[in-house]
Design an enzyme around this catalytic site. Structure first.
Site, PDB file in Angstrom:
ATOM      1  N   ARG A 105       0.888  -1.173   0.000  1.00  0.00           N
ATOM      2  CA  ARG A 105       0.000   0.000   0.000  1.00  0.00           C
ATOM      3  C   ARG A 105       0.917   1.212   0.000  1.00  0.00           C
ATOM      4  O   ARG A 105       1.693   1.427   0.944  1.00  0.00           O
ATOM      5  CB  ARG A 105      -0.902   0.014   1.231  1.00  0.00           C
ATOM      6  N   HIS A 132      -7.501   1.054  -6.372  1.00  0.00           N
ATOM      7  CA  HIS A 132      -7.664   0.139  -5.232  1.00  0.00           C
ATOM      8  C   HIS A 132      -8.346  -1.140  -5.759  1.00  0.00           C
ATOM      9  O   HIS A 132      -9.521  -1.408  -5.461  1.00  0.00           O
ATOM     10  CB  HIS A 132      -8.501   0.819  -4.155  1.00  0.00           C
ATOM     11  N   GLN A 135     -10.152  -3.868  -3.476  1.00  0.00           N
ATOM     12  CA  GLN A 135     -11.429  -3.404  -2.934  1.00  0.00           C
ATOM     13  C   GLN A 135     -12.559  -3.678  -3.915  1.00  0.00           C
ATOM     14  O   GLN A 135     -13.621  -4.199  -3.538  1.00  0.00           O
ATOM     15  CB  GLN A 135     -11.349  -1.885  -2.653  1.00  0.00           C
ATOM     16  N   ASP A 223     -17.388   7.161  -1.125  1.00  0.00           N
ATOM     17  CA  ASP A 223     -16.162   6.985  -0.347  1.00  0.00           C
ATOM     18  C   ASP A 223     -15.914   8.303   0.382  1.00  0.00           C
ATOM     19  O   ASP A 223     -16.580   9.322   0.105  1.00  0.00           O
ATOM     20  CB  ASP A 223     -15.006   6.631  -1.317  1.00  0.00           C
ATOM     21  N   CYS A 261     -16.368   1.521   0.727  1.00  0.00           N
ATOM     22  CA  CYS A 261     -15.198   0.674   1.033  1.00  0.00           C
ATOM     23  C   CYS A 261     -14.810   0.742   2.509  1.00  0.00           C
ATOM     24  O   CYS A 261     -14.117  -0.150   2.989  1.00  0.00           O
ATOM     25  CB  CYS A 261     -14.028   1.072   0.144  1.00  0.00           C
ATOM     26  N   ARG A 289     -13.510  -8.588   1.451  1.00  0.00           N
ATOM     27  CA  ARG A 289     -12.088  -8.313   1.198  1.00  0.00           C
ATOM     28  C   ARG A 289     -11.296  -9.583   1.462  1.00  0.00           C
ATOM     29  O   ARG A 289     -10.382  -9.948   0.717  1.00  0.00           O
ATOM     30  CB  ARG A 289     -11.576  -7.178   2.105  1.00  0.00           C
TER      31      ARG A 289
HETATM   32  N1   CP Z   1     -11.198  -0.256   2.482  1.00  0.00           N
HETATM   33  C1   CP Z   1      -9.928  -0.301   2.890  1.00  0.00           C
HETATM   34  O1   CP Z   1      -8.984  -0.499   2.094  1.00  0.00           O
HETATM   35  O2   CP Z   1      -9.769  -0.145   4.232  1.00  0.00           O
HETATM   36  P1   CP Z   1      -8.411   0.024   5.025  1.00  0.00           P
HETATM   37  O3   CP Z   1      -7.841   1.371   4.674  1.00  0.00           O
HETATM   38  O4   CP Z   1      -8.787  -0.095   6.465  1.00  0.00           O
HETATM   39  O5   CP Z   1      -7.447  -1.069   4.610  1.00  0.00           O
HETATM   40  N1  NVA Z   2     -10.071   6.758  -1.088  1.00  0.00           N
HETATM   41  C1  NVA Z   2      -9.642   6.277   0.205  1.00  0.00           C
HETATM   42  C2  NVA Z   2      -9.801   4.793   0.311  1.00  0.00           C
HETATM   43  C3  NVA Z   2      -9.472   4.219   1.645  1.00  0.00           C
HETATM   44  C4  NVA Z   2      -9.633   2.732   1.698  1.00  0.00           C
HETATM   45  C5  NVA Z   2      -8.203   6.677   0.464  1.00  0.00           C
HETATM   46  O1  NVA Z   2      -7.379   6.557  -0.450  1.00  0.00           O
HETATM   47  O2  NVA Z   2      -7.907   7.131   1.570  1.00  0.00           O
END
Ligand code: CP
Ligand code: NVA
Length: 304
Positions: A105, A132, A135, A223, A261, A289
């Protein structure tokens, strides 16, 4: 040595391959896998690199690996030499000698691609500033569990045209649903992602009016207004008209699902009435997930 099977983005695969991953994940979930194939990753280790916070991604990958018989090693900037300037390329080379896959990530997708270029093991995208994919694999699985095939359906995104929206747009091209995105003009999804999907025949509609775009939709998605890479930005006034509330859900089909998400900010991008209401499937979505990623992990690690 054969090239590793990475999971970098949804545009890298064809629809059949994504469907095969989802089926695998769903088979694990339903216990529809022969006893001797339930732990295909026994003896294998996933390295997890987190350059941003996470709850779902961290826990679902760790639990998923363990359920498939494998193990994980957790790395974060503060706890590895990446944070002191060791290159992504060298990190990839070293982790490839100990581990069997890497989940990352990170902010810049260039880092994800650099890692994949220099790793001799599969690399999985656990979110970048731009996409993502894990997701949205879970989201498609969730929609289909509740409503059957997503092909020909209408999904309406209302909010920031962010990384999750981009993966939804890529998914529309593969899974054959219409994707409508209601967002402010300067928060539209990446134009190259939209073009990629349209070039493959996907119906991608971008507009300003959430009420109009949600008309008859089978699923409404949103989101956070402020993603991790824009922490501190004040987008609230800009995005307030895109809040998913009772009025917006009433514009959609009567049996429309609501997805997010997570993590969510109640009374900002979604009202409690909606996220805690009967059309919301956000907890199934979070659970999936785990199942979708088990399909992705098993697919990538047993082919490399
Ligand atoms: N939806 C998602 O990716 O959540 P986290 O940021 O908690 O991993
Ligand atoms: N759009 C959000 C998704 C988190 C899972 C971010 O990037 O923070």
């Amino acid at each position: 040595m054969t090239a590793p099977t990475h999971f970098l983005d949804l545009d890298q695969f064809d629809a059949d391959t994504l469907r095969a991953m989802l089926k695998l994940g769903s088979d694990f979930k339903r216990g529809a896998v022969a006893e001797d194939q339930r732990r295909p990753l026994a003896g294998k280790t996933l390295a997890m690199i987190f350059e941003k916070p996470s709850t779902r991604t961290r826990v679902s990958f760790e639990v998923g690996m363990r359920q498939l018989g494998g193990d994980v090693v957790n790395l974060s900037n503060g706890a590895s030499q990446l944070g002191r300037g060791e290159t992504i390329a060298d990190t990839a080379r070293v982790l490839s000698r100990y581990c069997d896959a890497i989940m990352i990530r990170t902010d810049d997708p260039a880092k994800l691609h650099e890692l994949a270029l220099h790793a001799s093991i599969p690399v999985i995208n656990g979110l970048t500033d731009e996409t993502h994919p894990c997701q949205v694999m879970a989201d498609v699985m969730t929609f289909e569990e509740h409503r059957g095939s997503i092909a020909g359906k209408v999904v309406c995104w209302s909010g920031d045209g962010n990384n999750v929206a981009a993966s939804w747009i890529q998914a529309a091209a593969h899974f054959g649903f219409e994707m409508r995105v209601a967002c402010p003009e300067n928060r539209e999804p990446d134009a190259s992602v939209v073009q990629w999907a349209r070039d493959r025949g996907a119906s991608i509609v971008i507009g300003r009016d959430p009420q109009a775009l949600a008309q008859g939709a089978d699923c409404v998605v949103t989101d956070t207004w402020v993603s991790m890479h824009e922490e501190g930005a004040n987008l609230h006034n800009l995005l307030r008209p895109y809040q998913v509330n009772g009025a917006l859900m009433r514009a959609a089909a009567p049996d429309a699902l609501f997805m997010h998400c997570l993590p969510c900010h109640r009374e900002e991008e979604v009202t409690s009435e909606v996220i805690d209401g009967p059309q919301s499937v956000v907890w199934d979505e979070a659970e999936n997930r785990l199942h979708a990623q088990k399909g992705i992990l098993a697919w990538c690690l047993t082919r490399s």
